[in-house]
Design an enzyme around this catalytic site. Structure first.
Site, PDB file in Angstrom:
ATOM      1  N   LYS A   1       2.997  -3.256 -12.336  1.00  0.00           N
ATOM      2  CA  LYS A   1       3.549  -1.924 -13.547  1.00  0.00           C
ATOM      3  C   LYS A   1       5.136  -2.742 -14.507  1.00  0.00           C
ATOM      4  O   LYS A   1       5.494  -3.800 -14.120  1.00  0.00           O
ATOM      5  CB  LYS A   1       3.719  -1.060 -12.629  1.00  0.00           C
ATOM      6  CG  LYS A   1       3.214  -0.208 -11.878  1.00  0.00           C
ATOM      7  CD  LYS A   1       2.854   1.061 -11.626  1.00  0.00           C
ATOM      8  CE  LYS A   1       1.191   1.226 -10.829  1.00  0.00           C
ATOM      9  NZ  LYS A   1       1.255   2.461 -10.352  1.00  0.00           N
TER      10      LYS A   1
ATOM     11  N   ARG B   1      -0.868  -0.521  -2.657  1.00  0.00           N
ATOM     12  CA  ARG B   1      -1.790   0.051  -3.340  1.00  0.00           C
ATOM     13  C   ARG B   1      -1.289  -1.740  -4.500  1.00  0.00           C
ATOM     14  O   ARG B   1      -0.391  -1.752  -4.978  1.00  0.00           O
ATOM     15  CB  ARG B   1      -2.291   0.971  -4.191  1.00  0.00           C
ATOM     16  CG  ARG B   1      -2.820   1.035  -5.458  1.00  0.00           C
ATOM     17  CD  ARG B   1      -3.248   2.265  -5.869  1.00  0.00           C
ATOM     18  NE  ARG B   1      -4.826   2.360  -7.065  1.00  0.00           N
ATOM     19  CZ  ARG B   1      -4.878   1.941  -7.822  1.00  0.00           C
ATOM     20  NH1 ARG B   1      -3.537   1.293  -8.534  1.00  0.00           N
ATOM     21  NH2 ARG B   1      -5.267   1.730  -9.263  1.00  0.00           N
TER      22      ARG B   1
HETATM   23  C1  PT1 Z   1      -0.557   4.262  -8.394  1.00  0.00           C
HETATM   24  C2  PT1 Z   1      -1.844   4.064  -8.800  1.00  0.00           C
HETATM   25  C3  PT1 Z   1      -3.224   4.550  -8.929  1.00  0.00           C
HETATM   26  N1  PT1 Z   1      -1.454   3.239 -10.042  1.00  0.00           N
HETATM   27  C4  PT1 Z   1      -2.637   5.629  -6.611  1.00  0.00           C
HETATM   28  N2  PT1 Z   1      -3.217   5.701  -7.672  1.00  0.00           N
HETATM   29  C5  PT1 Z   1      -2.587   3.286 -11.024  1.00  0.00           C
HETATM   30  N3  PT1 Z   1      -2.480   5.955  -5.840  1.00  0.00           N
HETATM   31  C6  PT1 Z   1      -3.894   3.575 -10.310  1.00  0.00           C
HETATM   32  C7  PT1 Z   1       2.915   0.653 -16.206  1.00  0.00           C
HETATM   33  O1  PT1 Z   1       3.752   1.478 -15.852  1.00  0.00           O
HETATM   34  O2  PT1 Z   1       0.357   4.297  -8.122  1.00  0.00           O
HETATM   35  N4  PT1 Z   1      -1.340   4.942  -7.024  1.00  0.00           N
HETATM   36  N5  PT1 Z   1      -3.595   4.065  -9.326  1.00  0.00           N
HETATM   37  C8  PT1 Z   1      -2.701   2.187 -11.889  1.00  0.00           C
HETATM   38  N6  PT1 Z   1      -1.238   3.580 -12.496  1.00  0.00           N
HETATM   39  C9  PT1 Z   1      -0.235   2.621 -13.347  1.00  0.00           C
HETATM   40  C10 PT1 Z   1       0.465   3.166 -14.208  1.00  0.00           C
HETATM   41  C11 PT1 Z   1      -0.792   0.917 -13.943  1.00  0.00           C
HETATM   42  C12 PT1 Z   1       1.319   3.011 -14.934  1.00  0.00           C
HETATM   43  C13 PT1 Z   1      -0.291   0.682 -14.754  1.00  0.00           C
HETATM   44  C14 PT1 Z   1       1.462   1.376 -14.690  1.00  0.00           C
HETATM   45  O3  PT1 Z   1       2.106  -0.582 -16.137  1.00  0.00           O
END
Ligand code: PT1
Length: 292
Positions: A225, A259
């Site tokens: 992230k 995850r």
């Molecule tokens: C998470 C999650 C998810 N993240 C759960 N499900 C994502 N339960 C998808 C960035 O800041 O943390 N928990 N499903 C992916 N989402 C992101 C959000 C990906 C922020 C990247 C960022 O780069």
């Protein structure tokens, strides 16, 4: 803390001293209209096979990206992406999670045998609670401020930890009132979902507290992230070391599910971590086990 997460066909142990590893399986859009669907299905299946060989505990299938700024996909498109993979992997021997906030996707996925519904909106869409209440799948309730398109524009909290915990507790109540057993629930502060670096770090440092107060297992999604990019200056493809460090930081806080994209590396890091662990995680979980 409950000893087991009731997860559809599986009962997953939570107090082993090592968090469960949830591997991310993103279903990419078809690049070709001709035969493309088979190509992307093939790719997803070989990715799943590899994760299983690497020691994954749960496979999280997602048909809509929730990265900041990304546009949503239609119900039809999400079903087209997710359902063939779910059918193909149904007997792979690992619990299957579906990453969706759409009640209709939840219903179809549960009917097809999904073991966990992972909802970035915390079952707030109209009909979401009803879609999952009667099933026996696990539920991951995640916190997000705003929506993926705009959430990183100007995230604000009075006290991020208080507000996120309060939100998650409220959603837990709603689900319990709808008849959902606590043993089916896990909670997730939603790293990067409407949070600054400071908010994310405060939440990461309070996973243990959040878990103690709710009595529910915390799932942490930190892999690759942008908060890791902010800390290291690295682009997304250079964030493996940062992701492993974050995974271990969450483990030190007692997180029960991680995850991740990089299953093999995370499993190795956790093996070394748990073998050398003499601190709060192992001690605390042992104490809890002795009490059970
Ligand atoms: C998470 C999650 C998810 N993240 C759960 N499900 C994502 N339960 C998808 C960035 O800041 O943390 N928990 N499903 C992916 N989402 C992101 C959000 C990906 C922020 C990247 C960022 O780069």
């Amino acid at each position: 803390m409950q000893a087991i997460l009731q997860c559809g066909r599986y009962n997953l142990p939570l107090n082993t001293g090592r968090p469960l590893v949830m591997g991310i399986l993103n279903v990419t859009p078809d690049s070709f209209s001709d035969g493309g669907q088979f190509y992307s299905l093939d790719l997803a299946l070989s990715q799943a096979e590899q994760m299983i060989a690497e020691g994954v505990d749960i496979i999280d299938i997602g048909g809509e990206s929730s990265r900041p700024g990304v546009q949503p996909v239609s119900l039809e498109e999400e079903l087209r992406r997710v359902m063939p993979i779910l059918y193909a992997l149904r007997d792979c021997g690992k619990p299957l999670s579906i990453d969706t906030y759409k009640p209709q996707v939840m219903r179809e996925a549960i009917a097809a045998g999904a073991d966990l519904i992972n909802d970035i909106k915390g079952f707030r869409e109209h009909g979401a609670v009803e879609a999952v209440a009667e099933a026996d799948c696990a539920l991951c309730i995640m916190h997000m401020q705003g929506d993926p398109q705009s959430m990183q524009r100007d995230p604000r909290y009075g006290d991020a930890v208080q507000e996120v915990s309060g939100f998650l507790s409220d959603r837990v109540k709603v689900l319990e009132q709808a008849g959902v057993a606590r043993a089916r629930l896990c909670i997730d502060p939603g790293f990067g979902f409407g949070k600054t670096l400071e908010h994310n770090l405060a939440l990461l440092n309070n996973i243990g507290k959040m878990q103690d107060e709710t009595g529910l297992p915390v799932l942490a999604g930190l892999s690759r992230k942008s908060m890791l990019g902010s800390l290291t200056g690295k682009p997304v493809e250079g964030r493996l070391a940062g992701s492993l460090a974050a995974a271990l930081a969450a483990t030190a806080q007692g997180a029960r599910i991680l995850r991740v994209h990089d299953v093999a590396e995370t499993v190795d890091a956790l093996k070394v971590w748990t073998a050398t662990m003499v601190g709060p995680v192992g001690t605390k979980q042992k104490q809890e086990e002795e009490q059970e």
